[in-house]
Motif scaffolding. Sequence first.
Motif, PDB file in Angstrom:
ATOM      1  N   ARG B 101       0.816  -1.199   0.000  1.00  0.00           N
ATOM      2  CA  ARG B 101       0.000   0.000   0.000  1.00  0.00           C
ATOM      3  C   ARG B 101       0.849   1.247   0.000  1.00  0.00           C
ATOM      4  O   ARG B 101       0.425   2.301   0.439  1.00  0.00           O
ATOM      5  N   GLY B 102       2.032   1.099  -0.476  1.00  0.00           N
ATOM      6  CA  GLY B 102       2.969   2.204  -0.376  1.00  0.00           C
ATOM      7  C   GLY B 102       2.689   3.321  -1.345  1.00  0.00           C
ATOM      8  O   GLY B 102       1.884   3.214  -2.266  1.00  0.00           O
ATOM      9  N   GLU B 103       3.372   4.416  -1.128  1.00  0.00           N
ATOM     10  CA  GLU B 103       3.195   5.600  -1.927  1.00  0.00           C
ATOM     11  C   GLU B 103       3.682   5.367  -3.339  1.00  0.00           C
ATOM     12  O   GLU B 103       4.656   4.648  -3.576  1.00  0.00           O
ATOM     13  N   LEU B 104       3.011   6.022  -4.271  1.00  0.00           N
ATOM     14  CA  LEU B 104       3.484   6.057  -5.635  1.00  0.00           C
ATOM     15  C   LEU B 104       4.458   7.218  -5.782  1.00  0.00           C
ATOM     16  O   LEU B 104       4.218   8.306  -5.271  1.00  0.00           O
ATOM     17  N   PHE B 105       5.531   6.976  -6.501  1.00  0.00           N
ATOM     18  CA  PHE B 105       6.477   8.035  -6.835  1.00  0.00           C
ATOM     19  C   PHE B 105       6.214   8.427  -8.284  1.00  0.00           C
ATOM     20  O   PHE B 105       6.359   7.603  -9.189  1.00  0.00           O
ATOM     21  N   PHE B 106       5.820   9.675  -8.470  1.00  0.00           N
ATOM     22  CA  PHE B 106       5.489  10.154  -9.807  1.00  0.00           C
ATOM     23  C   PHE B 106       6.666  10.885 -10.439  1.00  0.00           C
ATOM     24  O   PHE B 106       7.442  11.554  -9.759  1.00  0.00           O
ATOM     25  N   GLY B 107       6.733  10.771 -11.766  1.00  0.00           N
ATOM     26  CA  GLY B 107       7.635  11.634 -12.509  1.00  0.00           C
ATOM     27  C   GLY B 107       7.008  13.003 -12.677  1.00  0.00           C
ATOM     28  O   GLY B 107       5.906  13.267 -12.194  1.00  0.00           O
ATOM     29  N   GLU B 108       7.723  13.881 -13.382  1.00  0.00           N
ATOM     30  CA  GLU B 108       7.246  15.245 -13.563  1.00  0.00           C
ATOM     31  C   GLU B 108       6.253  15.368 -14.722  1.00  0.00           C
ATOM     32  O   GLU B 108       5.681  16.428 -14.934  1.00  0.00           O
ATOM     33  N   GLY B 109       6.081  14.299 -15.459  1.00  0.00           N
ATOM     34  CA  GLY B 109       5.078  14.298 -16.503  1.00  0.00           C
ATOM     35  C   GLY B 109       5.590  14.696 -17.868  1.00  0.00           C
ATOM     36  O   GLY B 109       6.616  15.379 -17.995  1.00  0.00           O
ATOM     37  N   SER B 110       4.872  14.246 -18.885  1.00  0.00           N
ATOM     38  CA  SER B 110       5.128  14.658 -20.273  1.00  0.00           C
ATOM     39  C   SER B 110       3.874  15.365 -20.763  1.00  0.00           C
ATOM     40  O   SER B 110       2.817  14.743 -20.856  1.00  0.00           O
TER      41      SER B 110
END
Lengths: 114, 115
Positions: B101-110
């Motif tokens: 249930r851990g956190e998602l690490f997101f990129g900065e997006g495209s």
Amino acid sequence: SQKIEQNSEALNIQEGKTATLTCNYTNYSPAYLQWYRQDPGRGPVFLLLIRENEKEKRKERLKVTFDTTLKQSLFHITASQPADSATYLCALGADGGSQGNLIFGKGTKLSVKP
Amino acid sequence: DARVTQTPRHKVTEMGQEVTMRCQPILGHNTVFWYRQTMMQGLELLAYFRNRAPLDDSGMPKDRFSAEMPDATLATLKIQPSEPRDSAVYFCASVQGAGNRGELFFGEGSRLTVL
């Protein structure tokens, strides 16, 4: 179908006050709920996780509650600061086959005025 | 400082062109997600992989979108042909472990704009 609603698109408050954001859901039984912060032009950043058997979770000035009967989570920021201005997203997760698959609300944009 | 890296950050293209977005997940993270964010729909899950195997791509228009993980350090999302309605910000996210249930690490997006 599953639905997540965050109480409003925008919330404006004065510095020093407590901001309260709401996340309601229907047709879903999440095992846990997460809150993320998103700044303009950036990706969401994890803040807090609360499990279905937990009523409340705190982290510094942040507090999250989770009421599975009301199908609602409240996210509080106490002593708010202009730096807290951002969009806050709630996300629901289920255990089982879809582990790790989060469903996100559309977010509430918080503005804290000095 | 471990982070998810996405390229390109911005892409402007014309309708009908092929678009490929790339993501390097955090080393050691075995679950990788592709999300699309628009004002109208918010964050929508397109597809996700665990240990490089696709687990769910039901959120993705199959006729024009494809997602792959050629290796553990690279995930790709391809749109061919692109359409104006594909204009959105595409996020990649990764998480460690299976089913936690851990956190998602997101990129900065495209940020994609299709004219």
